[in-house]
Design a protein around this motif. Structure first.
Motif, PDB file in Angstrom:
ATOM      1  N   PRO A   8       0.822  -1.216   0.000  1.00  0.00           N
ATOM      2  CA  PRO A   8       0.000   0.000   0.000  1.00  0.00           C
ATOM      3  C   PRO A   8       0.854   1.263   0.000  1.00  0.00           C
ATOM      4  O   PRO A   8       1.746   1.420   0.835  1.00  0.00           O
ATOM      5  CB  PRO A   8      -0.803  -0.127   1.304  1.00  0.00           C
ATOM      6  CG  PRO A   8      -0.843  -1.590   1.582  1.00  0.00           C
ATOM      7  CD  PRO A   8       0.478  -2.129   1.103  1.00  0.00           C
ATOM      8  N   GLY A   9       0.598   2.141  -0.948  1.00  0.00           N
ATOM      9  CA  GLY A   9       1.339   3.393  -1.021  1.00  0.00           C
ATOM     10  C   GLY A   9       2.685   3.292  -1.684  1.00  0.00           C
ATOM     11  O   GLY A   9       3.368   4.301  -1.850  1.00  0.00           O
ATOM     12  N   GLN A  10       3.112   2.095  -2.049  1.00  0.00           N
ATOM     13  CA  GLN A  10       4.419   1.884  -2.675  1.00  0.00           C
ATOM     14  C   GLN A  10       5.547   2.524  -1.866  1.00  0.00           C
ATOM     15  O   GLN A  10       6.175   3.496  -2.290  1.00  0.00           O
ATOM     16  CB  GLN A  10       4.421   2.435  -4.111  1.00  0.00           C
ATOM     17  CG  GLN A  10       3.461   1.727  -5.033  1.00  0.00           C
ATOM     18  CD  GLN A  10       3.512   2.249  -6.458  1.00  0.00           C
ATOM     19  OE1 GLN A  10       4.431   2.966  -6.838  1.00  0.00           O
ATOM     20  NE2 GLN A  10       2.515   1.913  -7.256  1.00  0.00           N
ATOM     21  N   PRO A  11       5.828   1.988  -0.650  1.00  0.00           N
ATOM     22  CA  PRO A  11       6.906   2.552   0.166  1.00  0.00           C
ATOM     23  C   PRO A  11       8.240   2.495  -0.553  1.00  0.00           C
ATOM     24  O   PRO A  11       8.572   1.496  -1.192  1.00  0.00           O
ATOM     25  CB  PRO A  11       6.900   1.670   1.416  1.00  0.00           C
ATOM     26  CG  PRO A  11       6.174   0.428   1.029  1.00  0.00           C
ATOM     27  CD  PRO A  11       5.197   0.828  -0.013  1.00  0.00           C
ATOM     28  N   ARG A  12       8.981   3.575  -0.454  1.00  0.00           N
ATOM     29  CA  ARG A  12      10.273   3.679  -1.111  1.00  0.00           C
ATOM     30  C   ARG A  12      11.292   2.812  -0.377  1.00  0.00           C
ATOM     31  O   ARG A  12      11.389   2.856   0.847  1.00  0.00           O
ATOM     32  CB  ARG A  12      10.717   5.141  -1.136  1.00  0.00           C
ATOM     33  CG  ARG A  12      11.908   5.441  -2.028  1.00  0.00           C
ATOM     34  CD  ARG A  12      12.164   6.937  -2.073  1.00  0.00           C
ATOM     35  NE  ARG A  12      11.034   7.682  -2.652  1.00  0.00           N
ATOM     36  CZ  ARG A  12      10.994   9.008  -2.732  1.00  0.00           C
ATOM     37  NH1 ARG A  12      11.993   9.725  -2.237  1.00  0.00           N
ATOM     38  NH2 ARG A  12       9.945   9.609  -3.273  1.00  0.00           N
ATOM     39  N   GLY A  13      12.020   2.017  -1.088  1.00  0.00           N
ATOM     40  CA  GLY A  13      13.013   1.149  -0.464  1.00  0.00           C
ATOM     41  C   GLY A  13      14.286   1.896  -0.085  1.00  0.00           C
ATOM     42  O   GLY A  13      14.450   3.078  -0.374  1.00  0.00           O
ATOM     43  N   GLY A  14      15.192   1.180   0.573  1.00  0.00           N
ATOM     44  CA  GLY A  14      16.469   1.770   0.941  1.00  0.00           C
ATOM     45  C   GLY A  14      16.430   2.496   2.264  1.00  0.00           C
ATOM     46  O   GLY A  14      15.506   2.355   3.064  1.00  0.00           O
ATOM     47  N   VAL A 207       9.216   6.910   2.774  1.00  0.00           N
ATOM     48  CA  VAL A 207       8.412   7.736   1.871  1.00  0.00           C
ATOM     49  C   VAL A 207       7.487   6.832   1.057  1.00  0.00           C
ATOM     50  O   VAL A 207       7.864   5.729   0.654  1.00  0.00           O
ATOM     51  CB  VAL A 207       9.338   8.537   0.931  1.00  0.00           C
ATOM     52  CG1 VAL A 207       8.543   9.247  -0.162  1.00  0.00           C
ATOM     53  CG2 VAL A 207      10.163   9.531   1.736  1.00  0.00           C
ATOM     54  N   LEU A 208       6.272   7.322   0.813  1.00  0.00           N
ATOM     55  CA  LEU A 208       5.306   6.584  -0.002  1.00  0.00           C
ATOM     56  C   LEU A 208       5.191   7.266  -1.363  1.00  0.00           C
ATOM     57  O   LEU A 208       4.913   8.462  -1.455  1.00  0.00           O
ATOM     58  CB  LEU A 208       3.941   6.549   0.683  1.00  0.00           C
ATOM     59  CG  LEU A 208       3.903   5.832   2.039  1.00  0.00           C
ATOM     60  CD1 LEU A 208       2.512   5.936   2.654  1.00  0.00           C
ATOM     61  CD2 LEU A 208       4.322   4.376   1.906  1.00  0.00           C
ATOM     62  N   ASN A 209       5.406   6.482  -2.419  1.00  0.00           N
ATOM     63  CA  ASN A 209       5.397   7.027  -3.771  1.00  0.00           C
ATOM     64  C   ASN A 209       4.005   7.093  -4.395  1.00  0.00           C
ATOM     65  O   ASN A 209       3.843   7.675  -5.463  1.00  0.00           O
ATOM     66  CB  ASN A 209       6.302   6.180  -4.676  1.00  0.00           C
ATOM     67  CG  ASN A 209       7.762   6.292  -4.290  1.00  0.00           C
ATOM     68  OD1 ASN A 209       8.220   7.351  -3.882  1.00  0.00           O
ATOM     69  ND2 ASN A 209       8.496   5.199  -4.405  1.00  0.00           N
ATOM     70  N   ASP A 210       3.018   6.477  -3.750  1.00  0.00           N
ATOM     71  CA  ASP A 210       1.649   6.451  -4.276  1.00  0.00           C
ATOM     72  C   ASP A 210       0.710   6.991  -3.204  1.00  0.00           C
ATOM     73  O   ASP A 210       0.106   6.235  -2.446  1.00  0.00           O
ATOM     74  CB  ASP A 210       1.269   5.024  -4.678  1.00  0.00           C
ATOM     75  CG  ASP A 210      -0.171   4.902  -5.173  1.00  0.00           C
ATOM     76  OD1 ASP A 210      -0.797   5.936  -5.468  1.00  0.00           O
ATOM     77  OD2 ASP A 210      -0.666   3.758  -5.249  1.00  0.00           O
TER      78      ASP A 210
END
Length: 278
Positions: A8-14, A207-210
């Motif tokens: 959900p929300g496409q969490p940013r990796g790293g 951070v969420l990309n979506d």
């Protein structure tokens, strides 16, 4: 391992700390816990060509962290001119007074008790420090004083604890109210639909990309939990503790006290709407 783009929300990796957008940089506080996830995200926000910066949520009263925030800004050639608070929970605000001493900056918040200086924050306010544009968005529900900050130039919104980078947040009853929280999620959804917001810069987690996907997930999750609580009450689980044990049986017990706050908010909401007997 699940692909982050499928979450959900496409969490940013790293790594969570560091640059998150053209104008926002995260300094991660050293206060990880089941409630704070990796720690509190302190945000330094500034126009790239400005020598002035705004800090959102200086975090806990941790001298090393507060100085790290100042040092990070100074290495980028910026002076911290203003401090903002998304809400008054200690992991976001306890360091604010000391941070104000270090930076000689005012602290603006919705709650007058948290302000240091003559100005507070209200719905519709626009912060313009160093040419930056930050729009104040009221998002009560997690707490009564919760605010988000819309950063139009980066198509981003800084959400404090209203939306997290991983998992879901607590409606901290009695200060937090579920009806307010649902309205706040709908307000954030309108930013994604009407104002082009694509990115969530949360108070905890990646951070969420979506942004729209994150808001829709939160709304669906709340509807699902509310239905579960209503069903639990109908099955005879009357006290908040009984409802938590039934509905949150698959959740780590260390989180049950927080879950009970949300359950109390859900029970209040259901009672107000005549869906359960008081």
């Amino acid at each position: 391992m699940t692909d982050a783009s499928a979450l959900p929300g496409q969490p940013r990796g790293g790594v969570i700390a560091g640059p998150a957008s053209a104008r926002a940089h995260c300094v991660l506080a050293p206060n990880p816990s089941p409630m704070t996830l990796d720690g509190t995200n302190t945000w330094i926000v500034a126009e790239p060509d400005s020598d002035l910066a705004v800090v959102i949520d200086p975090g806990p009263l941790d001298e090393g962290h507060l100085r790290a925030v100042v040092d990070t800004a100074e290495r980028a050639g910026k002076r911290i001119a203003l401090t903002l608070l998304t809400h008054g929970h200690p992991d976001h605000s306890d360091g604010a007074a000391r941070f104000a001493e270090l930076t000689r900056s005012a602290v603006r918040a919705l709650d007058p008790a948290l302000r240091l200086g003559d100005e507070g924050l209200e719905a519709g306010d626009v912060i313009t420090t160093g040419g930056l544009e930050l729009r104040v968005v009221p998002t009560p529900g997690h707490t009564a004083d919760s605010l988000s900050f819309h950063l139009p130039a980066d198509r981003a919104v800084l959400t404090g604890d209203t939306i997290l980078g991983r998992g879901t947040t607590v409606v901290a009853h009695p200060d937090g109210r579920l009806g307010d929280y649902l309205d706040s999620l709908r307000r954030l959804r309108s930013l994604t639909v009407d104002d082009g917001v694509t990115t969530v810069l949360p108070g905890h987690g990646p951070v969420l990309n979506d942004a729209q996907g994150a808001v829709e997930f939160y709304l669906a999750h709340r509807a699902h939990r509310l239905a579960q609580v209503e069903t639990a009450v109908e099955a005879g689980h009357r006290s908040p503790a009984e409802v938590v044990a039934h509905v949150y049986a698959d959740v780590d017990r260390s989180l049950w006290p927080a879950a009970e706050l949300s359950v109390r908010a859900q029970l209040e909401y259901l009672g107000e709407h005549g869906l359960i007997e008081g």
